[in-house]
Design a protein around this motif. Structure first.
Motif, PDB file in Angstrom:
ATOM      1  N   TYR A 142      -4.118   2.127  10.670  1.00 57.25           N
ATOM      2  CA  TYR A 142      -4.824   1.297  10.551  1.00 57.25           C
ATOM      3  C   TYR A 142      -4.501  -0.246   9.749  1.00 57.25           C
ATOM      4  O   TYR A 142      -5.273  -1.123  10.295  1.00 57.25           O
ATOM      5  CB  TYR A 142      -6.058   1.934   9.577  1.00 57.25           C
ATOM      6  CG  TYR A 142      -7.413   3.031   9.863  1.00 57.25           C
ATOM      7  CD1 TYR A 142      -7.263   2.948  11.538  1.00 57.25           C
ATOM      8  CD2 TYR A 142      -7.730   2.816   9.372  1.00 57.25           C
ATOM      9  CE1 TYR A 142      -7.866   3.296  12.004  1.00 57.25           C
ATOM     10  CE2 TYR A 142      -9.094   4.453  10.112  1.00 57.25           C
ATOM     11  CZ  TYR A 142      -9.160   4.094  11.692  1.00 57.25           C
ATOM     12  OH  TYR A 142      -9.524   5.435  12.078  1.00 57.25           O
ATOM     13  N   CYS A 143      -3.355   0.099   8.501  1.00 59.26           N
ATOM     14  CA  CYS A 143      -3.219  -1.084   7.847  1.00 59.26           C
ATOM     15  C   CYS A 143      -2.094  -1.955   8.836  1.00 59.26           C
ATOM     16  O   CYS A 143      -2.277  -2.493   8.452  1.00 59.26           O
ATOM     17  CB  CYS A 143      -1.973   0.065   6.686  1.00 59.26           C
ATOM     18  SG  CYS A 143      -2.697   1.108   5.377  1.00 59.26           S
ATOM     19  N   SER A 144      -1.717  -1.595   9.855  1.00 59.06           N
ATOM     20  CA  SER A 144      -0.822  -1.830  10.373  1.00 59.06           C
ATOM     21  C   SER A 144      -1.349  -2.674  11.186  1.00 59.06           C
ATOM     22  O   SER A 144      -1.325  -4.193  11.800  1.00 59.06           O
ATOM     23  CB  SER A 144       0.471  -1.293  12.024  1.00 59.06           C
ATOM     24  OG  SER A 144      -0.507  -0.485  12.508  1.00 59.06           O
ATOM     25  N   CYS A 184       1.084  -1.759   0.359  1.00 59.14           N
ATOM     26  CA  CYS A 184      -0.666   0.264   0.172  1.00 59.14           C
ATOM     27  C   CYS A 184       0.862   1.488  -0.143  1.00 59.14           C
ATOM     28  O   CYS A 184       1.929   0.935   0.412  1.00 59.14           O
ATOM     29  CB  CYS A 184      -1.114  -0.263   0.987  1.00 59.14           C
ATOM     30  SG  CYS A 184      -2.204  -1.244   1.614  1.00 59.14           S
ATOM     31  N   VAL A 205     -10.355  -1.640   2.197  1.00 58.70           N
ATOM     32  CA  VAL A 205      -9.991  -2.446   1.505  1.00 58.70           C
ATOM     33  C   VAL A 205     -10.234  -3.827   1.111  1.00 58.70           C
ATOM     34  O   VAL A 205      -9.749  -4.557  -0.043  1.00 58.70           O
ATOM     35  CB  VAL A 205      -9.246  -2.792   2.979  1.00 58.70           C
ATOM     36  CG1 VAL A 205      -8.168  -4.120   2.028  1.00 58.70           C
ATOM     37  CG2 VAL A 205      -8.647  -1.499   2.911  1.00 58.70           C
ATOM     38  N   SER A 211       4.354   6.250   2.411  1.00 55.61           N
ATOM     39  CA  SER A 211       3.833   7.259   3.001  1.00 55.61           C
ATOM     40  C   SER A 211       4.122   8.644   2.670  1.00 55.61           C
ATOM     41  O   SER A 211       5.219   9.085   2.939  1.00 55.61           O
ATOM     42  CB  SER A 211       3.772   7.706   4.769  1.00 55.61           C
ATOM     43  OG  SER A 211       2.766   8.263   4.839  1.00 55.61           O
ATOM     44  N   LEU A 226      -1.792  -5.946   5.091  1.00 57.08           N
ATOM     45  CA  LEU A 226      -1.421  -4.700   4.751  1.00 57.08           C
ATOM     46  C   LEU A 226       0.116  -4.699   5.300  1.00 57.08           C
ATOM     47  O   LEU A 226       0.267  -4.426   5.947  1.00 57.08           O
ATOM     48  CB  LEU A 226      -2.546  -4.331   4.143  1.00 57.08           C
ATOM     49  CG  LEU A 226      -3.550  -4.222   4.242  1.00 57.08           C
ATOM     50  CD1 LEU A 226      -4.731  -3.118   4.376  1.00 57.08           C
ATOM     51  CD2 LEU A 226      -4.079  -4.406   2.505  1.00 57.08           C
ATOM     52  N   GLN A 227       1.025  -4.099   3.500  1.00 56.92           N
ATOM     53  CA  GLN A 227       2.559  -3.502   4.131  1.00 56.92           C
ATOM     54  C   GLN A 227       2.199  -2.015   3.721  1.00 56.92           C
ATOM     55  O   GLN A 227       2.089  -1.770   2.407  1.00 56.92           O
ATOM     56  CB  GLN A 227       4.043  -4.580   3.349  1.00 56.92           C
ATOM     57  CG  GLN A 227       4.979  -4.311   3.682  1.00 56.92           C
ATOM     58  CD  GLN A 227       5.900  -4.981   3.138  1.00 56.92           C
ATOM     59  OE1 GLN A 227       5.216  -6.095   2.386  1.00 56.92           O
ATOM     60  NE2 GLN A 227       6.934  -4.149   3.534  1.00 56.92           N
ATOM     61  N   VAL A 228       2.768  -1.130   4.214  1.00 56.21           N
ATOM     62  CA  VAL A 228       2.333   0.294   3.935  1.00 56.21           C
ATOM     63  C   VAL A 228       4.565  -0.048   2.885  1.00 56.21           C
ATOM     64  O   VAL A 228       4.967   0.358   4.329  1.00 56.21           O
ATOM     65  CB  VAL A 228       2.573   1.371   4.469  1.00 56.21           C
ATOM     66  CG1 VAL A 228       2.269   2.514   4.387  1.00 56.21           C
ATOM     67  CG2 VAL A 228       1.154   0.918   5.643  1.00 56.21           C
TER      68      VAL A 228
END
Length: 237
Positions: A22-24, A6, A112, A34, A29-31
């Motif tokens: 939220y993603c964590s 992401c 998502v 940013s 989901l892996q950011v």
């Protein structure tokens, strides 16, 4: 479940932090980036395989919607906005969903899940070991957990980047492989293939005509990227 990369794009630090938080909490989901503006987002999309893009609409210099219009092959896009009236234009651009600020975790999860359903199943293709610099390849081999695809090199016209995928165009048909172009390039014999553009690698034996700006492969004219002009000129010599 597969892991989905992401990218978060928002000029407000707090908004980015909320989405990252939220993603964590979702293990798949892996950011990977940013970003506070469209310019940083452009670099992130070029550097990473991105599955989901969380994109703010109201940003300085280049708005989220205008940035989205510049993307030839965008990932699944979830708009984040405080202005509900912009949602319709976003859907006209093919976005997956939109989140109205302040964003609740429940609504986030729903968006998502919608995005993931729209992402083709990931079957990571694996190329054989890299050939020696002076070696020639007879075929390109792609393996997944369920199948093996072999494409004879003499039939290949060019390879085209399509986000996380690569289209391999041959004399008879096209194959869509879940592997980014830069990874495939690492395994191609340099005597047979040439990168002419960020989005294109061509089969040298299939070049009909080349000039300073284009390479003709079959009936198609492919552009030569500014960064690759020297390579093409060297080949033409």
């Amino acid at each position: 479940m597969s892991t989905y990369n992401c990218v978060i794009v928002d000029d407000e630090p707090m908004a980015r932090q909320i989405l990252a938080s939220y993603c964590s909490n979702i293990k798949y989901l892996q950011v990977v980036a940013s970003c506070e503006n469209a310019f940083e987002a452009t670099e992130a999309l070029a550097k990473h395989q991105v599955d989901i893009l969380f994109l703010d609409i109201n940003m300085p210099v280049i708005s989220g919607l205008n940035f989205l219009k510049t993307l030839a092959q965008p990932p699944q896009v979830i708009l984040t906005t405080a202005y509900k009236e912009f949602a319709l234009e976003g859907f006209d651009l093919g976005v997956c969903d939109y989140l109205l600020k302040p964003i609740s975790i429940e609504r986030f999860l729903k968006a998502v899940q919608k995005a993931i359903k729209a992402i083709p199943a990931k079957e990571e293709s694996i190329m054989p070991q890299m050939p020696k610099p002076d070696a020639k390849q007879d075929e390109l081999v792609f393996r997944t957990e369920t199948k093996v695809l072999k494409i004879p090199v003499p039939e290949v016209l060019y390879l085209e980047a399509q986000g996380n995928y690569t289209n391999i165009v041959t004399t008879n048909e096209e194959y869509r492989i879940y592997t980014p172009l830069y990874k495939i390039e690492e395994e191609l014999a340099p005597l047979q293939f040439l990168r002419i553009h960020r989005s294109y690698i061509v089969s040298l034996s299939r070049i009909r005509l080349a000039d300073a700006n284009t390479v003709k492969i079959g009936a198609k004219d492919l552009p030569i990227g500014r960064m690759f002009k020297d390579k093409v000129k060297q080949w033409m010599k």
